[in-house]
Structures are given as C-alpha cells and as structure tokens.
Design an enzyme around this catalytic site. Structure first.
Site, mmCIF file in Angstrom:
data_model
loop_
_atom_site.group_PDB
_atom_site.id
_atom_site.type_symbol
_atom_site.label_atom_id
_atom_site.label_comp_id
_atom_site.label_asym_id
_atom_site.label_seq_id
_atom_site.Cartn_x
_atom_site.Cartn_y
_atom_site.Cartn_z
ATOM 1 N N HIS A 188 0.837 -1.203 0.000
ATOM 2 C CA HIS A 188 0.000 0.000 0.000
ATOM 3 C C HIS A 188 0.872 1.254 0.000
ATOM 4 C CE1 HIS A 188 -2.789 -2.926 2.095
ATOM 5 N NE2 HIS A 188 -3.574 -2.471 1.136
ATOM 6 N N GLN B 269 -18.232 -6.258 -0.746
ATOM 7 C CA GLN B 269 -17.350 -7.106 -1.545
ATOM 8 C C GLN B 269 -16.970 -8.411 -0.858
ATOM 9 O OE1 GLN B 269 -14.243 -3.865 -1.629
ATOM 10 N NE2 GLN B 269 -12.869 -5.602 -1.703
ATOM 11 N N GLU C 238 -1.040 -4.416 -8.944
ATOM 12 C CA GLU C 238 -1.297 -5.488 -9.915
ATOM 13 C C GLU C 238 -1.498 -6.839 -9.237
ATOM 14 O OE1 GLU C 238 1.893 -5.334 -12.741
ATOM 15 O OE2 GLU C 238 0.834 -3.841 -13.974
ATOM 16 N N ASP D 6 -3.873 -7.589 -7.370
ATOM 17 C CA ASP D 6 -5.306 -7.817 -7.621
ATOM 18 C C ASP D 6 -5.580 -7.433 -9.078
ATOM 19 O OD1 ASP D 6 -6.236 -8.549 -4.878
ATOM 20 O OD2 ASP D 6 -5.339 -6.614 -4.441
#
Ligand code: PAF
Length: 283
Positions: free
Chosen positions: A41, A65, A152, A154
């Site tokens: 992050h 989600q 990337e 995810d």
C-alpha cells in the site's frame, strides 16, 4: 515525514479538502484501501506522490465485496496504526468513512461489470467484483481525484476498475502499480498476517510454481501440462486447496488466447482458512 495524517469521515469534508486543493491548482491522487496497510500500500502512496501534488488514502472495509460474513468479520481493522503508516509515508489525507456514509438507509445502486469479472476470483467469490466496482465508483465520484492507484496483485480487480471507469466516463486516470513481494517471492497481502509460521514457510511455493509454469509456457511447453505441474507442486508443498490456476490473456482476461499473445498466470489457493492470490506475466 508528517507527525500525523488528517482524517475526514464525510463526503462533504472530503470534497471540501479536494476542492480547496483543486482551487489552488494542485492535483490529487487517490489510494483506495481496506486498511491493514503494508509496504505494498505504501508503494502506492509513493507512486501517487511522484505523480500528483496531494495523496489521499481511503480506508473502508467494504461489506459489499465480502461474500462470506465470517471473512468480513475477521478482516483486520487497524485504523490507528494505518494512519501512523500513512503519516510516515507523507500522505496528505485519510478518508475513513462510516458505513452509513457509504451506504445510507435506502441505498439501492449496484455497479456490475461483465466480461473481465467472469471466472477467477469472480467465479470463486460471487458478487465480489460488484462490491468492488460499486465502492470504487463511489470513492472516485466522492473525491473527484485526478488519478487512482491500484496494485497489480489484484489484477482482475484492476481490469474491472479500468472497465467501469471507461464505460461510465468517470474522469479519473487509473495507475497500475507492480506487485510488492517479500524476498522469497510471496506477494504482500493483508491476509498474510493470518498465516502461522509453518504456513508462512509454505506460502512462497505458489509463486515459485507459477514462475516455473510461466517460463515453461513462454519457452513453448504445452500450456495445460505446465499448469497441471504447477498445481501439483503447490499441493505437494503443503497448500490445502487450489481455487484456480489458469492462464488468461492480459488485455481482456479471456482464457482463449494464442501463444505469443501477452498473457498471465492467475492463481488462488488456500493455506488453512487463508486464501492467497497471485498473478505473473508469462514468458
Ligand atoms: O483492494 C482493496 O483493498 C479493495 O478491493 C478496494 C480497492 C480498496 C475496494 O474496497
């Protein structure tokens, strides 16, 4: 390094701050997160700071989600330490909305992306990408940011976001960022903290097997055989179950592609209750 990062919790306060920056001629990059921040992050924050004048992180554990309520309940909530990490990373603002701010009484809208959300994590976690597309479109529209940064790791999520941003003409630039890995190849993930020491030792086997399959396929070996060998290696290393291990075309995530087209291997597998995902380019 800033001492602390200012936190806003309402759309009105977020818009007021971003509006003030825009009014002063400053550009704004957004880093959407669900917290439990790690170096992956923080690399997105660094990328935002390199490209924009202001970096705004968001922290919202999005109930829409999660298709498994137990998974939602056990998702780590670590706002205080996340805010400290963002301050050390020089983020300018943290948007940490209350659930009622995102989904007030009567909320009834869903953003659903077909095509790229089919199969892979979309197959294994029904409704997951509707939840991601819905919350990300809200975060983009609430903030009015100029750009947003996505890892990337995810990759399917990234494709879903790029699709709805293009389809809905949302004026924001999406910036893909490389997966951050530990030295042994394990992709950083908030879920890694659920691994026992023994499971953590097994975990890099997934990336190792995927790397071997990617270079075998890139070198001309039969795709199906290489993927089967990777599955066997992952299970032999001690993973409990494989959700999927597949090769897909990078552009649209289609499973039907010719050798020589740009493609990736995607995998999701369980160590105990912890589901790890990864993807790497072929060749
Ligand atoms: O990748 C995540 O952490 C989440 O899916 C996101 C993009 C913050 C949306 O909730």
């Amino acid at each position: 390094m800033s001492a602390s990062v200012p936190i806003v919790r309402t759309v009105a306060d977020l818009r007021a701050q971003v509006g003030a920056w825009h009014g002063a001629g400053l550009t704004v990059g957004l880093i959407p997160t669900m917290g439990a921040l790690h170096a992956g992050h923080l690399s997105l924050v660094a990328a935002a700071l390199a490209r924009y004048d202001r970096a705004v992180a968001t922290l919202f554990v999005n109930p829409k989600q999660f298709n498994d309520p137990a998974d939602y309940a056990k998702y780590p909530r670590t706002e205080e330490s996340d805010a400290a990490k963002l301050a050390s990373a020089d983020a300018h603002l943290l948007y940490c909305p209350y659930p009622e701010e995102m989904y007030p009484e009567g909320y009834a809208t869903n953003v659903s992306v077909s095509g790229v959300s089919a199969g892979l994590c979309g197959g294994a976690r029904p409704g997951h990408f509707d939840g991601v597309a819905t919350v990300c479109s809200k975060l983009f529209l609430q903030s009015g940011a100029d750009g947003a940064f996505f890892g990337e790791k995810d990759y399917q999520q990234l494709k879903v976001v790029q699709r709805f941003v293009a389809d809905l003409n949302i004026p924001i630039e999406i910036h893909p960022c490389a997966t951050v890995r530990d030295a042994d190849g394990l992709a950083l993930s908030s879920r890694n903290q659920h691994l026992s020491a023994g499971q953590r030792a097994i975990a890099p086997a997934m990336h190792r097997a995927m790397t071997a399959a990617a270079s075998a396929i890139g070198g001309g070996q039969d795709r199906a055989l290489a993927l089967e060998a990777a599955k066997s290696a992952i299970l032999a290393a001690g993973f409990d179950r494989i959700d999927y291990l597949e090769a897909r075309r990078e552009a649209d995530l289609s499973p039907d592609f010719a050798s020589g087209e740009t493609a990736r291997i995607f995998a999701a597998a369980f160590l105990g209750d912890t589901r790890l995902i990864d993807n790497i380019p072929i060749g």
